[in-house]
Motif scaffolding. Structure first.
Motif, PDB file in Angstrom:
ATOM      1  N   ALA A 132      -0.032 -92.318 -67.856  1.00  0.00           N
ATOM      2  CA  ALA A 132      -0.915 -92.647 -68.980  1.00  0.00           C
ATOM      3  C   ALA A 132      -1.163 -94.152 -69.052  1.00  0.00           C
ATOM      4  O   ALA A 132      -2.289 -94.608 -69.281  1.00  0.00           O
TER       5      ALA A 132
ATOM      6  N   SER B  11      -3.483 -95.211 -66.282  1.00  0.00           N
ATOM      7  CA  SER B  11      -4.855 -94.748 -66.486  1.00  0.00           C
ATOM      8  C   SER B  11      -5.694 -95.724 -67.306  1.00  0.00           C
ATOM      9  O   SER B  11      -6.926 -95.663 -67.275  1.00  0.00           O
TER      10      SER B  11
ATOM     11  N   ASN C  80     -10.293 -92.326 -65.424  1.00  0.00           N
ATOM     12  CA  ASN C  80      -9.040 -91.819 -65.996  1.00  0.00           C
ATOM     13  C   ASN C  80      -9.076 -90.331 -66.337  1.00  0.00           C
ATOM     14  O   ASN C  80      -8.115 -89.618 -66.070  1.00  0.00           O
TER      15      ASN C  80
ATOM     16  N   ILE D 124      -7.360 -90.662 -73.053  1.00  0.00           N
ATOM     17  CA  ILE D 124      -6.138 -90.305 -72.330  1.00  0.00           C
ATOM     18  C   ILE D 124      -5.298 -89.315 -73.132  1.00  0.00           C
ATOM     19  O   ILE D 124      -4.787 -88.322 -72.589  1.00  0.00           O
TER      20      ILE D 124
END
Length: 409
Positions: free
Chosen positions: A175, A178, A152, A366
């Motif tokens: 997002a 990920s 990610n 993230i």
């Protein structure tokens, strides 16, 4: 009976995605139907035929080679941070060395490919092919392929230029997606602890399920004008102009370094806060912890994957532990005779569920990545959607486990 429950469970997982959808009217059901069919075929193919597993392993080996090259620079600068492991054929699984420092090679490499025009061309055509099949925008489709092996933080880092160009709502989609990444460099470690067949099966199935789940939770209509690929050119006096190469490369390397520091700070804080919550809960009642609470919450979903009550309870406890800690902790606990003593169905479902980065710590990674890549407005929207990120990761893992479980009894 349990096969019927498994099938019903898949419908329940999709229904949960529909219930929590941000815009139910924009859900592309035709696209979801096509992707579900593709995943059913993939699950059957990868669990029944050696050729499918060989193909996934070959791709993983290619990305793993790239990450191994990145260790040359790490070992030179920080020799005490990396130690031989796994028979001397790979490096230790230290979080910083395995998940973050390779960014210092991968980001500049992909930025160079962008600078010379190769990566935009690849994204254009692979994204177009995936978009044609799945009905999703070109970049989101290609992002799904990238995240299958890069991890990610790496896949977001190399997409920085695109993220800054896209609408904030599309950033939220990326997002969410990920949360279902893995990194090629640790696939080998996974396969030494849990059945490698199901690890490699989970990787491509997670990719399609990430597209399905984000289509349910955060459906967005992307116009043809928006569905473009970012370039490195700027406009000067009405003419496209490129930044000088070494200036561009220097900015890329410095940006990657800054990103690593931001991600590290966020991960340390998120993991420490989870540990603090565990300590506080333990003061109330010693057996109480976040993983035990989540284990109880996950029990009905574990049962819906087609298990008798005692196996569903075992699975739910491992699910809760994985969400609070990470997949390595659970894999280490069940490795060897423990998982080999499980039924075939439980062995397959647990392995597939574990093969992703969906946990609380990943949300910190993230958010940290976006904080270093996009403006405050976009980053704030990502931070507001942490709940959706976790839900997305859990639903992808449940769908993947359920689909593979259909073919392994």
């Amino acid at each position: 009976m349990y096969l019927v429950i498994n099938c019903f469970g898949l419908l329940v997982f999709l229904l949960i995605g529909f219930i929590f959808s941000k815009n139910k009217k924009q859900i592309n059901w035709r696209s979801i139907g096509i992707m579900l069919f593709i995943n059913l075929v993939l699950a059957w193919f990868f669990t029944s035929f050696e050729a499918g597993r060989i193909a996934v392993q070959a791709a993983a080996n290619g990305f793993n080679w790239l990450l191994e090259v990145s260790y040359k620079g790490i070992v030179f600068a920080l020799p005490n941070w990396v130690t031989p492991a796994f028979g001397g054929t790979a490096q230790s699984m230290n979080f910083v060395t395995s998940a973050l420092l390779p960014v210092l090679l991968i980001v500049p490499l992909f930025d160079i490919l962008t600078y010379v025009g190769i990566l935009p061309w690849i994204i254009k055509w692979i994204g177009r092919a995936m978009s044609f099949v799945t009905g999703q925008p070109r970049f989101e489709s290609f992002f799904a392929i990238e995240m299958m092996f890069l991890g990610n933080t790496e896949v977001l880092a190399i997409s920085g230029r695109q993220l800054r160009q896209m609408r904030a709502e599309r950033n939220v989609t990326l997002a969410m997606m990920s949360m279902s990444c893995v990194t090629a460099s640790i696939l080998g470690a996974y396969t030494q602890m849990v059945p490698g067949q199901f690890v490699l099966t989970a990787v491509p199935i997670n990719v399609i399920n990430a597209l399905i789940v984000t289509n349910l939770l955060n459906p967005i209509k992307v116009t043809a004008e928006e569905d473009t690929i970012a370039s490195v050119e700027s406009i000067d006096s009405g003419k496209p102009k490129k930044e000088p190469f070494f200036s561009f490369l220097g900015d890329s390397i410095l940006g990657a370094g800054r990103l690593i520091l931001i991600i590290t700070a966020n991960v340390i804080a998120f993991v420490a806060l989870a540990a603090l919550a565990d300590k506080i809960l333990g003061l109330i009642w010693h057996p109480l912890s976040l993983e035990s609470i989540l284990g109880c919450i996950m029990f009905p979903f574990a049962w819906l994957l087609g298990f008798p009550v005692h196996e569903a309870w075992t699975l739910s406890q491992d699910m809760g532990l994985k969400l609070v800690t990470n997949e390595f902790v659970v894999m280490g606990r069940v490795a060897g005779h423990v998982i080999n003593g499980y039924s075939s169905h439980l062995r397959a479902v647990l392995t597939v569920f574990l093969t992703s980065f969906a946990n609380f710590g990943t949300t910190g990674m993230i958010i940290g990545a976006f904080k270093g890549l996009v403006d405050k407005q976009k980053n704030d929207l990502i931070a507001k959607n942490v709940g959706y990120m976790l839900l997305s990761g859990i639903l992808v893992s449940l769908l993947s486990a359920g689909l593979v479980g259909l073919f392994v009894w």
